[in-house]
Design a protein around this motif. Structure first.
Motif, mmCIF file in Angstrom:
data_model
loop_
_atom_site.group_PDB
_atom_site.id
_atom_site.type_symbol
_atom_site.label_atom_id
_atom_site.label_comp_id
_atom_site.label_asym_id
_atom_site.label_seq_id
_atom_site.Cartn_x
_atom_site.Cartn_y
_atom_site.Cartn_z
ATOM 1 N N GLY A 233 -27.288 -55.277 13.197
ATOM 2 C CA GLY A 233 -27.595 -56.315 14.209
ATOM 3 C C GLY A 233 -25.936 -56.920 12.988
ATOM 4 O O GLY A 233 -26.282 -58.003 13.490
ATOM 5 N N GLY A 234 -25.474 -57.046 12.408
ATOM 6 C CA GLY A 234 -25.209 -57.662 11.311
ATOM 7 C C GLY A 234 -23.356 -57.020 9.826
ATOM 8 O O GLY A 234 -23.798 -56.120 10.049
ATOM 9 N N ALA A 235 -23.689 -58.508 10.111
ATOM 10 C CA ALA A 235 -22.523 -57.652 8.624
ATOM 11 C C ALA A 235 -22.365 -59.112 7.391
ATOM 12 O O ALA A 235 -21.864 -59.710 7.741
ATOM 13 N N VAL A 236 -21.815 -58.393 6.244
ATOM 14 C CA VAL A 236 -21.361 -58.949 4.645
ATOM 15 C C VAL A 236 -20.154 -59.362 5.059
ATOM 16 O O VAL A 236 -19.457 -58.042 5.100
ATOM 17 N N VAL A 237 -19.224 -60.350 4.912
ATOM 18 C CA VAL A 237 -18.288 -60.070 4.433
ATOM 19 C C VAL A 237 -17.910 -61.386 3.895
ATOM 20 O O VAL A 237 -18.331 -62.588 3.573
ATOM 21 N N ARG A 238 -16.388 -60.855 2.845
ATOM 22 C CA ARG A 238 -16.003 -61.798 1.965
ATOM 23 C C ARG A 238 -15.178 -62.241 2.128
ATOM 24 O O ARG A 238 -14.214 -61.583 2.315
#
Length: 172
Positions: A72-77
């Protein structure tokens, strides 16, 4: 002296073979002596028995099929090289977040079934606030960020992982 004698013998053997209609090149042994080719009783050269129609039965190894789960989503740095600021952004599919002068939009995030903490890949569109043409548009891979990286003088952006739904055991 030895080299010239060996060369002379090779040339003489080649000339004799050329007179018979055959050209024979025989490399010398390490000690300088010539290797004599095998001959049949009638004096003709022994031809190796080669099966040129032989094809080994080599099957391609089957690669295991990996089923991808859409998250459902992502973690982006994001990293601002000028200030040294590092920001982790949690994006839902289709959501856009601002980072410095960049707008980052998550298209989709996928991860391998049975290994949610393993490799992940996400489709990202990254635009500068001042330009309509994207700086980056494509798939980023969490385990290999340099494989398809955004090229920018000031900012670095890369995928950390997919966000797993709460029903699958929390926000990963």
């Amino acid at each position: 002296m030895i080299r010239s004698a060996v060369l002379g013998l090779m040339l003489a053997a080649g000339a004799a073979a050329a007179q018979e209609g055959e050209i024979l090149i025989v490399p010398p042994e390490e000690d300088g002596t010539l290797i004599e080719p095998e001959r049949l009783p009638d004096g003709s050269l022994l031809e190796p028995d080669l099966d040129l129609d032989f094809v080994p039965d080599m099957q391609e190894p089957e690669e295991p099929q990996v089923t991808a789960i859409t998250a459902g989503g992502a973690v982006v740095r994001g990293l601002d090289r000028m200030s040294g600021a590092v920001v982790d952004m949690q994006l839902a599919t289709g959501e856009t977040a601002g980072f410095g002068r960049l707008q980052i939009t998550l298209g989709e995030c996928r991860y391998p079934e049975g290994n949610p903490s393993g490799d992940a890949w996400a489709y990202l569109v990254i635009r500068s606030e001042r330009e309509e043409v994207p700086l980056f548009e494509g798939w980023m891979i969490a385990s290999s960020p340099a494989l398809n990286a955004m090229d920018h003088a000031r900012y670095d952006v890369w995928l950390l992982r997919c966000r797993i739904s709460e029903t699958a055991g929390g926000d990963g």
